[in-house]
Design a protein around this motif. Structure first.
Motif, mmCIF file in Angstrom:
data_model
loop_
_atom_site.group_PDB
_atom_site.id
_atom_site.type_symbol
_atom_site.label_atom_id
_atom_site.label_comp_id
_atom_site.label_asym_id
_atom_site.label_seq_id
_atom_site.Cartn_x
_atom_site.Cartn_y
_atom_site.Cartn_z
ATOM 1 N N PRO A 449 0.787 -1.243 0.000
ATOM 2 C CA PRO A 449 0.000 0.000 0.000
ATOM 3 C C PRO A 449 0.810 1.280 0.000
ATOM 4 O O PRO A 449 0.224 2.365 0.041
ATOM 5 N N PHE A 450 2.138 1.182 -0.097
ATOM 6 C CA PHE A 450 2.977 2.376 -0.069
ATOM 7 C C PHE A 450 3.577 2.680 -1.445
ATOM 8 O O PHE A 450 4.378 3.583 -1.604
ATOM 9 N N THR A 451 3.164 1.880 -2.448
ATOM 10 C CA THR A 451 3.619 2.069 -3.820
ATOM 11 C C THR A 451 2.892 3.255 -4.455
ATOM 12 O O THR A 451 1.669 3.369 -4.359
ATOM 13 N N ALA A 452 3.628 4.107 -5.129
ATOM 14 C CA ALA A 452 3.029 5.293 -5.744
ATOM 15 C C ALA A 452 2.291 4.931 -7.026
ATOM 16 O O ALA A 452 2.756 4.087 -7.801
ATOM 17 N N PRO A 453 1.150 5.577 -7.284
ATOM 18 C CA PRO A 453 0.470 5.400 -8.570
ATOM 19 C C PRO A 453 1.153 6.222 -9.651
ATOM 20 O O PRO A 453 1.899 7.158 -9.355
ATOM 21 N N ALA A 454 0.892 5.867 -10.888
ATOM 22 C CA ALA A 454 1.502 6.600 -12.001
ATOM 23 C C ALA A 454 0.916 7.996 -12.137
ATOM 24 O O ALA A 454 1.527 8.877 -12.758
ATOM 25 N N VAL A 455 -0.272 8.215 -11.580
ATOM 26 C CA VAL A 455 -0.896 9.544 -11.641
ATOM 27 C C VAL A 455 -0.601 10.312 -10.357
ATOM 28 O O VAL A 455 -0.466 9.717 -9.279
ATOM 29 N N ASP A 456 -0.495 11.642 -10.471
ATOM 30 C CA ASP A 456 -0.214 12.472 -9.304
ATOM 31 C C ASP A 456 -1.478 12.988 -8.630
ATOM 32 O O ASP A 456 -1.434 13.466 -7.502
ATOM 33 N N ASP A 457 -2.605 12.899 -9.322
ATOM 34 C CA ASP A 457 -3.838 13.492 -8.824
ATOM 35 C C ASP A 457 -4.679 12.446 -8.090
ATOM 36 O O ASP A 457 -5.004 11.394 -8.649
ATOM 37 N N GLU A 458 -5.026 12.725 -6.831
ATOM 38 C CA GLU A 458 -5.780 11.770 -6.037
ATOM 39 C C GLU A 458 -7.175 11.522 -6.604
ATOM 40 O O GLU A 458 -7.685 10.400 -6.570
ATOM 41 N N ALA A 459 -7.808 12.586 -7.130
ATOM 42 C CA ALA A 459 -9.142 12.429 -7.713
ATOM 43 C C ALA A 459 -9.089 11.505 -8.921
ATOM 44 O O ALA A 459 -9.983 10.667 -9.128
ATOM 45 N N ASP A 460 -8.047 11.631 -9.736
ATOM 46 C CA ASP A 460 -7.862 10.758 -10.905
ATOM 47 C C ASP A 460 -7.718 9.310 -10.452
ATOM 48 O O ASP A 460 -8.313 8.386 -11.030
ATOM 49 N N LEU A 461 -6.918 9.096 -9.401
ATOM 50 C CA LEU A 461 -6.720 7.740 -8.892
ATOM 51 C C LEU A 461 -8.041 7.143 -8.401
ATOM 52 O O LEU A 461 -8.360 5.983 -8.710
ATOM 53 N N ARG A 462 -8.812 7.912 -7.667
ATOM 54 C CA ARG A 462 -10.084 7.410 -7.146
ATOM 55 C C ARG A 462 -11.056 7.081 -8.273
ATOM 56 O O ARG A 462 -11.768 6.070 -8.227
ATOM 57 N N ALA A 463 -11.061 7.906 -9.297
ATOM 58 C CA ALA A 463 -11.999 7.716 -10.400
ATOM 59 C C ALA A 463 -11.639 6.526 -11.280
ATOM 60 O O ALA A 463 -12.502 5.938 -11.935
ATOM 61 N N ASN A 464 -10.354 6.165 -11.296
ATOM 62 C CA ASN A 464 -9.888 5.104 -12.218
ATOM 63 C C ASN A 464 -9.104 4.023 -11.474
ATOM 64 O O ASN A 464 -8.145 3.454 -12.005
ATOM 65 N N ALA A 465 -9.541 3.729 -10.271
ATOM 66 C CA ALA A 465 -8.807 2.768 -9.439
ATOM 67 C C ALA A 465 -8.677 1.400 -10.092
ATOM 68 O O ALA A 465 -7.636 0.739 -9.993
#
Length: 586
Positions: A449-465
C-alpha cells in the motif's frame, strides 16, 4: 591443531610435513596399504598409510585400518606426488603419507549416506551431516560470496548499512505477521517484520539518502520451494529518484555481482516489458525468456463458434481465450495430454482444449466439430500450427487463463527441452496499482500500500482505481522474481487516498500508520527502492531449484525444523509470564 586445510594441499608443499584435521570421506584397505580421503570445508586430499621400516609405522597402518566413514581425524604426514593423478579434485596431483593418525571422535553408524539419495526430511533431521557434504559446502560458500560481493559493491558507492527493528508494529503487508507477546505490556504484541519497508522510508525522510541492509524478514505463509517463514533480503532505498534511477543502479550491481561470484556476463542492458505484455505473451509476471513459446489470443476467431466455452468467454468483458502452440507436441499420447489438463487444473483451469496435428496432417481434436472448415483453418493459421504440432486452448477469466496457460507453457518448455541455456534477465514494469478481491469485495494492493500510482492526482486515482497503474517494477531472471520495488508515495494526502481505496478507514490508518502519515507531512522527499531475495539469487547461482539448499537451517514445507523440533509447546508458567493462554484447537 592443524597446519593446513585438506583441500589446499598442492605441489608447492611436496616434501613438507603437514598436520590436517577433517572427516574420513572414504577409507580403503588394500592389503596392508590404507587410503583415506580426508575432507574438510576446503575439499579432499588422499592420505596413504603404508608399511615401512620407520619406527611406529605399523601403528599408523593399524590405526588406518580402524578408520570408519565420517570419523573425525587429525593426521600428520609428508606431502608427495601421486603416482595416479586424480583430475577430479583440486589436490589430485599430491597425497599425504601418514606418520600419525589420531581419532578425535569416532562416528557411530550414520543414519544415511549421500550416495543413497536420502529424502529431504532425513536430510533436514540430520542437517549437520547434510551440510558436511561437499555440494552443500559449495552452495553455502556461493551464498557467502554473494553477500560479501553485494556489501562491497554498496559500501563503495556510499550506501549506508543501517539496521532496523526486529520487534515492531503489526501492519498489513499481504501475509500474516508472526506475533511476539510483550511481557511488560500485558495484552499487547510486537510483530516480526515482513520487511523493513516503513523504516527504510522513514530513513529517506530523515535524510540518509542511500540505505541498504541484509535484512531478516518473517512471513507466516504457506511454504514451497521458493518460500520460507524466515528469509533474507537485500533491502535498498534511495531518496530523490525516479524509477530509472533505481533500476539503472541496481542493474549495474547485479551485473557486477554475477560476474564476480559465478563468472557470468549478464546482458549489457536488461530488456523491459510491461506487466500487461508479460501476461499477454507469457501468462506470467515473471516470464522465463529462455522458453520461446508464447500465448496467442484467439477470442476474435472463436467468438462466433459453436463451442460455447470459447464463445461465452470471447464475448464477455474481462475474459480471455488463449492458445499455445507446442512444436513437436503431436508426439504426446492422450494420457500425456490429460496430464497437462491435470496440471492446468492446479492453476484454476476447468478444462484444457487441444488440437493435435500429426506429421502427415491428420487432425485429432474434441473441438474441431464446433467449427466450419474455413474458421478452423483460420484458427490454426493464426496460431502458426503445422504438422507435428499440438495446440492447447484455455478460456475464462483473463487472470485465470493467463495463470494456467502460463503454467502449461513452462511445463511444455521443460518437457520438450525448449529451455535455452544461459541467463535471461528482464525488468517487468507498470504493474496494476490494485487488484479486486472477489471474496472481500474490495481492492487490495498488488505490491504493497505504499507504492506510488503513475498519476499524481488523487481524484484521478479514485476515479480510475480499477485500471490504475503503479510505479512498481520487478527484476526477473530465468523465470524467477529476484527483486521487487517501486517508487513510494511521498505525500500524506495521496497515502490517505490509497488507504481509503484499500478499505483502510481513517481511524484504522491512524492506528496502524499514524507515524508514517505524520512523517510524510514534514517535507518527505520523492523516494523509491527495491528488495532482492538473497535466498533465490543464491539458489540460482548455485544451480539448485530450492532455496532450502542455500539456507543453513531451513523449515520444511510443514513449517517445522526437524532438527530442533521447533515449533514446540511452551510450559504454562512461561506463557503466564507473557500473559498468554493457549486455547485448545477446535
Amino acid at each position: 591443531m592443524r597446519t593446513h586445510f585438506c583441500g589446499l594441499i598442492d605441489e608447492t608443499l611436496i616434501g613438507q610435513t603437514v598436520t590436517l584435521c577433517g572427516w574420513a570421506d572414504v577409507a580403503r584397505n588394500l592389503g596392508g596399504v590404507c587410503f583415506i580421503d580426508l575432507r574438510d570445508h576446503e575439499g579432499i586430499v588422499q592420505v596413504v598409510a603404508e608399511p615401512s621400516e620407520a619406527a611406529g609405522n605399523a601403528g599408523v597402518v593399524a590405526a588406518a585400518e580402524k578408520v570408519g566413514y565420517e570419523d573425525c581425524l587429525r593426521i600428520t604426514g609428508t606431502v608427495r606426488r601421486r603416482q595416479s593423478v586424480n583430475a577430479k579434485i583440486r589436490t589430485g596431483q599430491v597425497e599425504v603419507v601418514a606418520e600419525s593418525i589420531e581419532v578425535l571422535n569416532k562416528a557411530e553408524p550414520l543414519p544415511f549416506h549421500h550416495h543413497e539419495n536420502p529424502g529431504e526430511d532425513t536430510r533436514l533431521r540430520y542437517r549437520y551431516l547434510d551440510l558436511r557434504h561437499p555440494e552443500m559446502q559449495r552452495r553455502m560458500r556461493t551464498r557467502t560470496k554473494l553477500v560479501s560481493a553485494l556489501r562491497h559493491w554498496l559500501d563503495a558507492r556510499g550506501f549506508q548499512d543501517i539496521e532496523t527493528p526486529i520487534l515492531t508494529k503489526a501492519t498489513p503487508e499481504g501475509a500474516r505477521d508472526f506475533l511476539v507477546p510483550a511481557r511488560m505490556h500485558p495484552g499487547e504484541f510486537y510483530a516480526l517484520p515482513q520487511s523493513p519497508q516503513l523504516f527504510k522510508q522513514i530513513l529517506m525522510m530523515a535524510g540518509f539518502d542511500r540505505y541498504y541492509q541484509i535484512a531478516r524478514c518473517f512471513r507466516d505463509e504457506a511454504l514451497r520451494a521458493d518460500r520460507q517463514l524466515e528469509f533474507t533480503q537485500l533491502d535498498m532505498e534511495f531518496a530523490w529518484v525516479s524509477e530509472r534511477d533505481v533500476q539503472d543502479t541496481v542493474e549495474a550491481m547485479v551485473r557486477d555481482v554475477f560476474r564476480e561470484v559465478v563468472g557470468v556476463e549478464l546482458a549489457a542492458e536488461f530488456p523491459r516489458m510491461t506487466y500487461a505484455e508479460a501476461m499477454r505473451r507469457y501468462g506470467s509476471d515473471k516470464p522465463d525468456l529462455r522458453i520461446a513459446l508464447e500465448l496467442v489470443d484467439v477470442a476474435e476467431l472463436v467468438k462466433d463458434s459453436g463451442f460455447k466455452v470459447f464463445a461465452d468467454a470471447a464475448n464477455a468483458e474481462g475474459n480471455r481465450v488463449a492458445a499455445l502452440r507446442i512444436p513437436g507436441g503431436a508426439s504426446l499420447s492422450r494420457k500425456q495430454i490429460d496430464e497437462y489438463g491435470a496440471h492446468a487444473a492446479k492453476y484454476g483451469a476447468k478444462g484444457l482444449a487441444y488440437v493435435k496435428i500429426s506429421e502427415t496432417g491428420e487432425i485429432a481434436s474434441p473441438i474441431q466439430k464446433f467449427f466450419d472448415e474455413a474458421a478452423f483453418s483460420a484458427l490454426l493459421a493464426h496460431v502458426g500450427a503445422g504438422n507435428g504440432d499440438l495446440v492447447f486452448f484455455g478460456a475464462g477469466r483473463y487472470s485465470t487463463v493467463s495463470d494456467f496457460m502460463g503454467a502449461v507453457r513452462l511445463k511444455a518448455g521443460k518437457d520438450f527441452n525448449l529451455v535455452e541455456a544461459g541467463w535471461r534477465p528482464l525488468w517487468v514494469t507498470d504493474f496494476p496499482m490494485f487488484e479486486w478481491d472477489e471474496e472481500a469485495q474490495r481492492f487490495v494492493a498488488l505490491h504493497h500500500p505504499f507504492t506510488a500510482p503513475a498519476v499524481d492526482d488523487e481524484a484521478d486515482l479514485r476515479a480510475n482505481a480499477a485500471t490504475a497503474v503503479s510505479r512498481g517494477y520487478d527484476m526477473v531472471l530465468n523465470g524467477n522474481e529476484i527483486g521487487g520495488g517501486s517508487i513510494r508515495i511521498h505525500r500524506s494526502s495521496m497515502q490517505s487516498a490509497v488507504f481509503d481505496l484499500l478499505g483502510i478507514g481513517k481511524d484504522e490508518a491512524e492506528l496502524k500508520f499514524g507515524f508514517l502519515l505524520d512523517a510524510l507531512k514534514y517535507g518527505a522527499p520523492p523516494h523509491g527502492g527495491i528488495a532482492f531475495g538473497i535466498d533465490r539469487i543464491a539458489a540460482l547461482m548455485a544451480g539448485t531449484d530450492s532455496i532450502r539448499d542455500v539456507i543453513a537451517f531451513p523449515k520444511t514445507t510443514g513449517a517445522q525444523c526437524l532438527m530442533t523440533g521447533a515449533p514446540s509447546p511452551i510450559p504454562d508458567a512461561q506463557l503466564a509470564e507473557v500473559h498468554v493462554q493457549v486455547r485448545a484447537s477446535e
